[in-house]
Design a protein around this motif. Sequence first.
Motif, PDB file in Angstrom:
ATOM      1  N   VAL A 143       0.948  -1.132   0.047  1.00  0.00           N
ATOM      2  CA  VAL A 143       0.047  -0.083   0.231  1.00  0.00           C
ATOM      3  C   VAL A 143       0.871   1.138  -0.090  1.00  0.00           C
ATOM      4  N   ASP A 144       1.792   1.307   0.864  1.00  0.00           N
ATOM      5  CA  ASP A 144       2.775   2.325   0.929  1.00  0.00           C
ATOM      6  C   ASP A 144       3.509   2.593  -0.417  1.00  0.00           C
ATOM      7  N   PHE A 145       3.883   1.509  -1.221  1.00  0.00           N
ATOM      8  CA  PHE A 145       4.793   1.644  -2.389  1.00  0.00           C
ATOM      9  C   PHE A 145       3.800   2.462  -3.409  1.00  0.00           C
ATOM     10  N   LEU A 146       2.384   1.896  -3.503  1.00  0.00           N
ATOM     11  CA  LEU A 146       1.543   2.329  -4.249  1.00  0.00           C
ATOM     12  C   LEU A 146       1.362   3.979  -4.087  1.00  0.00           C
ATOM     13  N   THR A 147       1.117   4.186  -2.942  1.00  0.00           N
ATOM     14  CA  THR A 147       0.876   5.611  -2.530  1.00  0.00           C
ATOM     15  C   THR A 147       1.931   6.357  -2.912  1.00  0.00           C
ATOM     16  N   SER A 148       3.133   5.828  -2.640  1.00  0.00           N
ATOM     17  CA  SER A 148       4.464   6.597  -2.866  1.00  0.00           C
ATOM     18  C   SER A 148       4.286   6.814  -4.421  1.00  0.00           C
ATOM     19  N   ALA A 149       4.204   5.978  -5.139  1.00  0.00           N
ATOM     20  CA  ALA A 149       4.021   6.221  -6.724  1.00  0.00           C
ATOM     21  C   ALA A 149       3.081   7.082  -7.152  1.00  0.00           C
ATOM     22  N   VAL A 150       1.714   7.206  -6.599  1.00  0.00           N
ATOM     23  CA  VAL A 150       0.818   8.087  -6.821  1.00  0.00           C
ATOM     24  C   VAL A 150       1.411   9.434  -6.472  1.00  0.00           C
ATOM     25  N   PRO A 152       9.204   5.528 -21.016  1.00  0.00           N
ATOM     26  CA  PRO A 152       8.834   6.464 -19.901  1.00  0.00           C
ATOM     27  C   PRO A 152       7.325   6.384 -19.190  1.00  0.00           C
ATOM     28  N   ALA A 153       7.150   6.255 -18.027  1.00  0.00           N
ATOM     29  CA  ALA A 153       5.893   6.334 -17.573  1.00  0.00           C
ATOM     30  C   ALA A 153       5.089   7.690 -17.793  1.00  0.00           C
ATOM     31  N   ASP A 154       3.828   7.619 -18.076  1.00  0.00           N
ATOM     32  CA  ASP A 154       2.970   8.588 -18.270  1.00  0.00           C
ATOM     33  C   ASP A 154       2.246   8.963 -16.746  1.00  0.00           C
ATOM     34  N   PRO A 155       2.613   9.828 -16.019  1.00  0.00           N
ATOM     35  CA  PRO A 155       2.077  10.115 -14.681  1.00  0.00           C
ATOM     36  C   PRO A 155       0.430   9.800 -14.524  1.00  0.00           C
ATOM     37  N   ALA A 156      -0.412  10.088 -15.583  1.00  0.00           N
ATOM     38  CA  ALA A 156      -1.727  10.067 -15.359  1.00  0.00           C
ATOM     39  C   ALA A 156      -1.985   8.567 -15.439  1.00  0.00           C
ATOM     40  N   THR A 157      -1.455   7.837 -16.326  1.00  0.00           N
ATOM     41  CA  THR A 157      -1.500   6.363 -16.391  1.00  0.00           C
ATOM     42  C   THR A 157      -0.978   5.708 -15.124  1.00  0.00           C
ATOM     43  N   ALA A 158       0.093   6.261 -14.514  1.00  0.00           N
ATOM     44  CA  ALA A 158       0.498   5.523 -13.421  1.00  0.00           C
ATOM     45  C   ALA A 158      -0.566   5.538 -12.134  1.00  0.00           C
ATOM     46  N   ILE A 159      -0.969   6.906 -12.186  1.00  0.00           N
ATOM     47  CA  ILE A 159      -1.692   7.268 -11.004  1.00  0.00           C
ATOM     48  C   ILE A 159      -3.133   6.261 -11.116  1.00  0.00           C
ATOM     49  N   ARG A 160      -3.745   6.049 -12.401  1.00  0.00           N
ATOM     50  CA  ARG A 160      -4.945   5.136 -12.341  1.00  0.00           C
ATOM     51  C   ARG A 160      -4.657   3.847 -12.240  1.00  0.00           C
ATOM     52  N   ALA A 161      -3.254   3.267 -12.438  1.00  0.00           N
ATOM     53  CA  ALA A 161      -2.931   1.907 -12.276  1.00  0.00           C
ATOM     54  C   ALA A 161      -2.810   1.786 -10.804  1.00  0.00           C
ATOM     55  N   ASN A 178       6.720  -1.853 -11.482  1.00  0.00           N
ATOM     56  CA  ASN A 178       6.192  -2.957 -10.562  1.00  0.00           C
ATOM     57  C   ASN A 178       4.589  -2.581 -10.331  1.00  0.00           C
ATOM     58  N   ILE A 179       3.936  -1.921 -11.044  1.00  0.00           N
ATOM     59  CA  ILE A 179       2.640  -1.857 -11.124  1.00  0.00           C
ATOM     60  C   ILE A 179       1.869  -2.302 -12.171  1.00  0.00           C
ATOM     61  N   PRO A 180       1.140  -3.224 -12.227  1.00  0.00           N
ATOM     62  CA  PRO A 180       0.297  -3.745 -13.472  1.00  0.00           C
ATOM     63  C   PRO A 180      -0.528  -2.718 -14.060  1.00  0.00           C
ATOM     64  N   GLY A 181      -0.031  -2.522 -15.436  1.00  0.00           N
ATOM     65  CA  GLY A 181      -0.892  -1.468 -16.195  1.00  0.00           C
ATOM     66  C   GLY A 181      -0.361   0.139 -16.162  1.00  0.00           C
ATOM     67  N   ALA A 224      13.468  12.502 -12.097  1.00  0.00           N
ATOM     68  CA  ALA A 224      12.191  12.311 -11.574  1.00  0.00           C
ATOM     69  C   ALA A 224      11.326  11.372 -12.461  1.00  0.00           C
ATOM     70  N   VAL A 225      11.189  11.584 -13.836  1.00  0.00           N
ATOM     71  CA  VAL A 225      10.783  10.591 -14.750  1.00  0.00           C
ATOM     72  C   VAL A 225      11.123   9.148 -14.798  1.00  0.00           C
ATOM     73  N   ARG A 226      12.483   9.307 -14.406  1.00  0.00           N
ATOM     74  CA  ARG A 226      13.034   8.128 -14.572  1.00  0.00           C
ATOM     75  C   ARG A 226      12.409   7.155 -13.171  1.00  0.00           C
ATOM     76  N   LEU A 227      12.571   7.868 -12.079  1.00  0.00           N
ATOM     77  CA  LEU A 227      12.279   7.372 -10.865  1.00  0.00           C
ATOM     78  C   LEU A 227      11.087   6.883 -10.915  1.00  0.00           C
ATOM     79  N   LEU A 228       9.818   7.547 -11.604  1.00  0.00           N
ATOM     80  CA  LEU A 228       8.114   7.102 -11.748  1.00  0.00           C
ATOM     81  C   LEU A 228       8.475   5.860 -12.517  1.00  0.00           C
ATOM     82  N   SER A 229       9.127   5.792 -13.862  1.00  0.00           N
ATOM     83  CA  SER A 229       9.222   4.824 -14.546  1.00  0.00           C
ATOM     84  C   SER A 229       9.553   3.425 -14.036  1.00  0.00           C
ATOM     85  N   ARG A 230      10.781   3.533 -12.959  1.00  0.00           N
ATOM     86  CA  ARG A 230      11.276   2.392 -12.441  1.00  0.00           C
ATOM     87  C   ARG A 230      10.186   1.861 -11.335  1.00  0.00           C
TER      88      ARG A 230
END
Length: 258
Positions: free
Chosen positions: A160-167, A203-212, A193-196, A183-189
């Motif tokens: 839960v805390d990992f997912l919250t940190s990613a958000v 590179p991760a898209d912030p909005a997509t990462a937040i939704r997942a 570890n988050i499906p979808g 910071a973009v590389r950090l979010l991408s890493r």
Amino acid sequence: MSDPLDALERRIADLRAEVRRAVKARENSLARSLRGDLRRAEQAWDAAIASEAPAPANEPETSLLPIREQVHQALTMLGVPTPARLIVAVNDAFFSRELRGSQLTSLRRDEERSFRGDPYARPYYLCAALTDRLSPARGLLADSTWPPELRVLGPLSPRVDFLTSAVRVAEQLTRLAEPPPGAVRLLSRMAQNIPGAVEGFAPADPATAIRAARAELEVHLAADSAQRAEVAARATRQLPDVERLFGATAMNTLRGAC
């Protein structure tokens, strides 16, 4: 561009192709090994490119903020108990490049000594997260001003805390007109570890990462909150102030359970 960097970039491209082939072939062990090789190659590239960049003129060698305030800044952004390596990564990505993991080793002990010597003299303390045995969780730092339910851990809390940190990292990126590449590389890493949360190694898209991340949080959050509330209630009932922040000794934990 220098020859070593050229070689590293070719190596990274080859490893990405090999990872894709291993994933398609369902060779999971090989894919994990190759991903480790890829991460190391990317870290070597980051180090190599940083060593070639000229230092900015008039840049101070040390941060104007004390170490504890740099750590507090990262914790405030993330909002959950956080391992030292992620605190360093967040500080490096968003705030400065001067915090090292070795500097955090004795920080919590120093905070505990300060609290014992003069309780509540400071507006906040960098304290421990508590396990379900009410002992300090190894390597995790928290903010003493957070509610007890946030400073304790249940079985689901690390995820839960990992997912919250990613958000929180992704939300911070959305606020910046020009997000720092680190910071973009950090979010991408984290998104790996988050499906979808990310497509391949793009590179991760912030909005997509937040939704997942929020989608998975919905699965775990209610159970985690209930588990943490139970641990927090025991901590409040059994522990004196200093141990509520920094954890109980093994003997005190056993005595309280009796």
